[in-house]
Design an enzyme around this catalytic site. Structure first.
Site, PDB file in Angstrom:
ATOM      1  N   ALA A 112      11.678  -1.902  -9.317  1.00 52.23           N
ATOM      2  CA  ALA A 112      13.126  -1.784  -9.553  1.00 52.23           C
ATOM      3  C   ALA A 112      13.476  -1.018 -10.826  1.00 52.23           C
ATOM      4  CB  ALA A 112      13.763  -3.173  -9.588  1.00 52.23           C
ATOM      5  N   ARG A 153      13.119   2.228 -11.376  1.00 54.27           N
ATOM      6  CA  ARG A 153      13.611   3.589 -11.145  1.00 54.27           C
ATOM      7  C   ARG A 153      14.038   3.771  -9.692  1.00 54.27           C
ATOM      8  NH1 ARG A 153       9.087   7.568 -12.543  1.00 54.27           N
ATOM      9  NH2 ARG A 153       7.690   6.023 -11.643  1.00 54.27           N
ATOM     10  N   ASP A 174       1.740  -5.668 -10.726  1.00 53.25           N
ATOM     11  CA  ASP A 174       1.247  -4.638  -9.819  1.00 53.25           C
ATOM     12  C   ASP A 174       1.150  -5.284  -8.442  1.00 53.25           C
ATOM     13  OD1 ASP A 174      -0.233  -2.959  -8.237  1.00 53.25           O
ATOM     14  OD2 ASP A 174      -1.834  -2.624  -9.688  1.00 53.25           O
ATOM     15  N   TYR A 227       0.795   8.577   2.803  1.00 56.60           N
ATOM     16  CA  TYR A 227       2.159   8.033   2.682  1.00 56.60           C
ATOM     17  C   TYR A 227       2.768   7.776   4.078  1.00 56.60           C
ATOM     18  CZ  TYR A 227       6.868   7.651   0.589  1.00 56.60           C
ATOM     19  OH  TYR A 227       8.096   7.206   0.172  1.00 56.60           O
ATOM     20  N   ALA A 271       1.152   7.237   6.895  1.00 54.01           N
ATOM     21  CA  ALA A 271       0.449   6.108   7.527  1.00 54.01           C
ATOM     22  C   ALA A 271       0.954   4.782   6.968  1.00 54.01           C
ATOM     23  CB  ALA A 271      -1.056   6.236   7.303  1.00 54.01           C
ATOM     24  N   ALA A 272       1.118   4.723   5.651  1.00 51.90           N
ATOM     25  CA  ALA A 272       1.586   3.484   5.024  1.00 51.90           C
ATOM     26  C   ALA A 272       3.010   3.159   5.476  1.00 51.90           C
ATOM     27  CB  ALA A 272       1.531   3.605   3.503  1.00 51.90           C
ATOM     28  N   LYS A 273       3.880   4.170   5.493  1.00 51.50           N
ATOM     29  CA  LYS A 273       5.289   3.932   5.823  1.00 51.50           C
ATOM     30  C   LYS A 273       5.484   3.620   7.314  1.00 51.50           C
ATOM     31  CE  LYS A 273       7.144   4.320   1.727  1.00 51.50           C
ATOM     32  NZ  LYS A 273       7.719   3.130   1.065  1.00 51.50           N
TER      33      LYS A 273
END
Lengths: 247, 75
Positions: free
Chosen positions: A13, A15, A63, A155, A157-159
C-alpha cells in the site's frame, strides 16, 4: 458507500494502486492497515495522509511472499483492530524479460510475491473471516493475466493464476458469506508502468478504446464498489478496469 | 474437564448445535457438518489439544468418539 467500522488490510500500500486503494477505503470510513515491503517512507506518507484527513491507519512491514511475515502481519492487524473485514491482495512486482532470457530467479520472484503471496494472505485471514461469517477479499490481477504480454511470461502466469485462485476461493468461502473477487487493471499510471519506454506507452495508448491511460483512483473506485454492500451479490468475478483495452 | 467434554464444547461452538445432540456415537454428518465445518473443527481441536492432525487421519474421524479416541491416543 460507507465502510464505517470495517477493518481493511491492503498489501503493497506504499505506492501505486495499493496507495490509492488504502486512501479510498480510509476515506469511506474503514480502519486501514498499510502494508509495505521496502518503501517505508512512502508507506508512512500514506498513513500520515489518511490521519490528516481524519481517518485511521497503521503501518506494518512484511514481505508477503514469506509465510512467517504474513502471519506476523495478520497478527498485527488482529492485535490492533481485533478483526479483518477486508483484504486487498495488491502487492506485486515485475521482472520483465523475454522468456528466452528469463531466469529461474525472475520466474520465482514474481510467482512468489504475485501468486503465492495472495494464497498466503488469503489463508492467514480466512480463519477469522469464516468464523465471523463475513468478509471480502479483492485480488489485484491484470489485463496481462487475461491477454498475455510479450516480456511478461512470469507476470502473466502469476496474474492468470490469481484469477483461478479467486474463483476457487470464492467457491470455498461462499457458504460462509465471504466474497472473493479479482480486478484486472489495464494500463494505469503508476511507478510500475512509469518505467516503460515512451514509444511503448504510445503503442499501448492506441489499444485503449477510451483513449487515455487510467489513474490509480479508477481502480480504487472499483475496489470500493466491490467491497461495499453495493457488491453484496458479486463473488468469483474478475472486473476489468482498463478503458476497454480487453474488448 | 475430560477430553470428551472439551471436544463436545468445541463441537457445540463450531457447529452451533445443542449439547444434548452430542454423544460419543454422534457422527459429524448427522450434525450437518460440511467439509469446511470439518476443517474448522479439526483446526480448533488441534489448537485446544496442541496436536497436529494430518489430513489422512482427519478424514477417518466420522464420529465424536473417533475424535476423542484419536486425541487420547496422540496426546
Amino acid at each position: 458507500m460507507s465502510l464505517n467500522g470495517k477493518v481493511a488490510l491492503v498489501t503493497g500500500a506504499a505506492r501505486g494502486l495499493g496507495r490509492a486503494i488504502a486512501l479510498q477505503l480510509a476515506a469511506a470510513g474503514a480502519q486501514v492497515m498499510v502494508n509495505y515491503a521496502g518503501s517505508e517512507d512512502k508507506a508512512k506518507e500514506v498513513v500520515r495522509l489518511i490521519q490528516e484527513r481524519g481517518g485511521e491507519a497503521e503501518l506494518c512491514q512484511a514481505d508477503i511472499s514469506q509465510a512467517a511475515d504474513v502471519e506476523r502481519l495478520v497478527k498485527t492487524v488482529m492485535n490492533k483492530y481485533e478483526k479483518i473485514d477486508i483484504l486487498i491482495n495488491n502487492a506485486g512486482i515485475t521482472r520483465d524479460r523475454l522468456l528466452l532470457r528469463m531466469t529461474e530467479e525472475d520466474w520465482d520472484a514474481v510467482l512468489s510475491t504475485n501468486l503465492k503471496g495472495v494464497f498466503l494472505c488469503t489463508k492467514a485471514v480466512s480463519k477469522s473471516m469464516l468464523k465471523q461469517r463475513s468478509g471480502v477479499i479483492i485480488n489485484i490481477s491484470s489485463i496481462v493475466g487475461i491477454k498475455g504480454n510479450a516480456g511478461q511470461a512470469n507476470y502473466a502466469a502469476a496474474k492468470a493464476g490469481v484469477i483461478g485462485l479467486t474463483k476457487a476461493t470464492a467457491k470455498e468461502f461462499a457458504s460462509r458469506g465471504v466474497r472473493v473477487n479479482a480486478i484486472a487493471p489495464g494500463y494505469i499510471a503508476t511507478d510500475m508502468t512509469d518505467i516503460l519506454p515512451a514509444e511503448m506507452k504510445n503503442e499501448i495508448l492506441k489499444e485503449i478504446p477510451l483513449g487515455k491511460i487510467g489513474v490509480p483512483e479508477d481502480v480504487a473506485q472499483a475496489v470500493l464498489f466491490l467491497v461495499s454492500p453495493a457488491g453484496a451479490y458479486i463473488t468469483g468475478q474478475t472486473l476489468s478496469i482498463d478503458g476497454g483495452m480487453s474488448i | 474437564m475430560g477430553v470428551f467434554e472439551k471436544v463436545k464444547a468445541i463441537v457445540v461452538e463450531q457447529l452451533g448445535v445443542d449439547e444434548n445432540e452430542v454423544t460419543l456415537e454422534t457422527s459429524f454428518e448427522s450434525l450437518n457438518a460440511d467439509s469446511l465445518d470439518i476443517v474448522e473443527l479439526v483446526m480448533a481441536l488441534e489448537e485446544e489439544f496442541d496436536l497436529d492432525i494430518p489430513d489422512d487421519e482427519a478424514e477417518k474421524l466420522r464420529t465424536i468418539g473417533n475424535a476423542v479416541n484419536y486425541i487420547k491416543g496422540n496426546q
